[in-house]
Motif scaffolding. Structure first.
Motif, PDB file in Angstrom:
ATOM      1  N   TYR A 192      63.579 -27.372  52.170  1.00 53.13           N
ATOM      2  CA  TYR A 192      64.366 -28.609  52.234  1.00 53.13           C
ATOM      3  C   TYR A 192      64.057 -29.361  53.517  1.00 53.13           C
ATOM      4  CZ  TYR A 192      68.494 -31.676  52.310  1.00 53.13           C
ATOM      5  OH  TYR A 192      69.333 -32.758  52.361  1.00 53.13           O
ATOM      6  N   ARG A 251      64.991 -35.500  49.927  1.00 51.05           N
ATOM      7  CA  ARG A 251      66.139 -34.603  50.081  1.00 51.05           C
ATOM      8  C   ARG A 251      67.235 -34.938  49.060  1.00 51.05           C
ATOM      9  NH1 ARG A 251      66.862 -33.383  56.609  1.00 51.05           N
ATOM     10  NH2 ARG A 251      64.776 -32.481  56.879  1.00 51.05           N
ATOM     11  N   GLU A 310      74.911 -32.162  52.472  1.00 51.05           N
ATOM     12  CA  GLU A 310      73.732 -31.934  53.307  1.00 51.05           C
ATOM     13  C   GLU A 310      73.825 -30.622  54.077  1.00 51.05           C
ATOM     14  OE1 GLU A 310      70.202 -32.810  55.632  1.00 51.05           O
ATOM     15  OE2 GLU A 310      70.984 -33.874  53.875  1.00 51.05           O
TER      16      GLU A 310
END
Length: 407
Positions: free
Chosen positions: A73, A81, A64
Motif C-alpha cells: 500500500y 491508494r 487510511e
C-alpha cells in the motif's frame, strides 16, 4: 532437539496462479476493447451503451490508518491508494462486481495482487480475477474476483483460523523482543506444518492452521499473519529460486533493521522433498531465519513489482545470535565451541562462515584436524571405544554441521 520430520515428495510451484492472473487480466482488457474491431468504434459503444449513467463505485469504509502500515500500500500514489481501499472493501464483502476508480485494467490487477500480498487474512479469494476497463467522461474498471468460499463458509473458517492463531500466540508474551517473536513463529510453523504440494487450500493460511499441510505461499502468509498480530512488521515477497521455481518468503523488521526470512526452507520436510540428504538428526535449518541480501540472493530472486528495502544486517541471524557464525577463522575457537556442544551432550555443532573465501580457508582444517580432535574428546569424556558422528557439508551455505553420537 526439534522433532524429526517424515519425508514427503513433491516439487515447488506456488505462483502459477499469479501468472494466470496476468493472462486473465490482459484477456479481459482485450475483450473490453473489442478483439477484431476498430478500438475507436468499440470505445464509443462502451461509452454509449455499457457505461451506466451513474457508476456504482465501491463504497469505502476502510480508513487510511487501517492499511497505512501495509508495505505494498505504501508503494502507491494517492489515487491508487483509493483504488486499493475500494478493492479491499469489495473483497471483504465478497462483492461480485467491484467498481473502482481505475482507468487501466492491468494496473487494477496489479493493485489487486498487492492487496493479497498485504493481507494474509483474505484466504477466501483464490487469486484469480477478471478486470474490464471502460472509457468515458469518468473512466472506471470493474473487477470480478473468484471467491473460493461463500460468505457463510468464510465466516466459519475465519473463526477456526482465529482460534488456532490465538492458541499459538498464547505461548509467547507480547513483551518479548522482536527477535524472540520472529523465532517463535518460525519454529512454530516448521514444527506444526508439513510441506505438501497436494495440501488443500495450500495458497492460503487455512492450510497451515487447520490442515497443517501447505506450500511456501501458506507458510509465508501464516508467518505474516502471526507476526502482524504480535506487532512485528512482516510482509510477503514473491520471486524465483536459483532453479527457476516460483517461490514466496518474507521481509521482516527486527530491532529496527530489515531482514529476509524463509520459513519454508527451514522445514526438514521441504528439504527432503527437494532431495536433500537426510539423517536421523534432521533438524530445522536456520540459514534464512533473518538473513541479509547477500545470503538470500545466492538462491532467491525477488520479483520486481516493487522496490524492496536493502537488507544489510546479519547481526540478528539465528547462527550469529547463537555463536555459530564466524567472520574470521580461529581454529581454537571452533574447537572450543565443538567441545562445548559435546560436553553438554548436545547436537548439532554448526559452523557457518560469513563468506565463500572464509569457508574455503577453513574447510580442510575443520575436517582433517578440528573435527578429529573433538571426536577424540568425545571418546575420552564418555568412555567410548568407538566414536561415531555424521556431518553435512553445505558449500553453497558456507556451513558445516556435525551430529555427534553418544553411545
Amino acid at each position: 532437539m526439534k522433532k524429526r520430520r517424515r519425508r514427503k515428495s513433491g516439487c515447488l510451484n506456488t505462483l502459477a496462479i499469479v501468472s494466470g492472473l496476468l493472462c486473465l487480466a490482459a484477456a479481459s482488457f482485450s475483450i473490453a476493447y473489442g478483439i477484431g474491431f476498430k478500438p475507436s468504434v468499440v470505445k464509443e459503444i462502451e461509452r454509449e451503451f455499457t457505461s451506466p449513467e451513474e457508476i456504482p463505485f465501491q463504497e469505502v469504509v476502510i480508513q487510511e490508518n487501517e492499511v497505512s502500515q501495509k508495505y505494498y500500500y505504501q508503494q502507491l500514489n494517492e489515487e491508487e491508494r483509493l483504488t486499493y481501499r475500494e478493492i479491499l472493501e469489495g473483497l471483504k464483502d465478497n462483492t461480485k462486481d467491484i467498481y473502482i476508480h481505475a482507468s487501466e485494467a492491468e494496473r487494477a490487477n496489479e493493485i489487486f495482487q498487492f492487496i493479497l500480498k498485504d493481507c494474509p487474512d483474505i484466504f477466501w479469494c483464490d487469486g484469480t480475477i477478471s478486470a474490464t476497463s471502460y472509457e468515458g467522461d469518468e473512466p472506471y474498471t470493474v473487477l470480478r474476483p473468484t471467491y473460493a468460499y461463500t460468505e457463510t463458509q468464510k465466516e466459519q473458517m475465519k473463526e477456526q483460523i482465529e482460534a488456532q492463531a490465538f492458541q499459538c500466540l498464547s505461548g509467547i508474551s507480547s513483551d518479548e523482543s522482536d527477535y524472540n517473536k520472529i523465532l517463535y513463529v518460525y519454529e512454530y510453523i516448521v514444527d506444526t506444518v508439513d510441506y505438501d504440494l497436494e495440501a488443500p487450500d495450500n495458497q492460503n493460511i487455512y492450510s497451515v492452521f487447520l490442515h497443517r499441510r501447505s506450500v511456501c505461499a501458506g507458510y509465508s502468509k501464516a508467518a505474516q499473519y502471526l507476526l502482524e498480530r504480535l506487532g512485528v512488521f512482516c510482509t510477503y515477497v514473491t520471486g524465483t529460486t536459483s532453479g527457476g521455481q516460483n517461490h514466496a518468503w518474507n521481509l521482516v523488521k527486527c530491532e529496527g533493521d530489515y531482514y529476509y526470512m524463509d520459513v519454508t526452507w527451514g522445514d526438514p520436510v521441504f528439504q527432503a522433498s527437494e532431495g536433500d540428504e537426510t539423517n536421523q538428526f534432521q533438524l530445522i535449518s536456520y540459514d534464512y531465519m533473518l538473513c541479509d541480501d547477500t545470503e538470500l540472493m545466492k538462491n532467491h530472486t525477488p520479483d520486481r513489482d516493487v522496490v524492496l528495502p536493502a537488507c544489510t544486517a546479519m547481526n540478528r541471524n539465528y547462527y550469529m545470535m547463537n555463536n555459530m557464525y564466524y567472520t574470521s577463522y580461529d581454529p581454537e575457537l571452533v574447537l572450543l565451541r565443538m567441545n562445548g556442544v559435546i560436553s553438554d551432550g548436545g547436537n548439532p555443532t554448526v559452523i557457518k562462515f560469513a563468506s565463500d573465501a572464509l569457508y574455503e580457508e577453513a574447510r580442510d582444517d575443520v575436517f582433517e584436524n578440528i573435527m578429529k580432535s573433538a571426536a577424540q574428546n568425545l571418546a575420552d569424556w564418555y568412555g567410548l571405544t568407538e566414536v561415531r558422528y555424521q556431518y553435512m557439508d553445505e558449500p553453497d551455505l558456507n556451513k558445516i554441521t556435525v551430529y555427534w553420537q553418544y553411545d
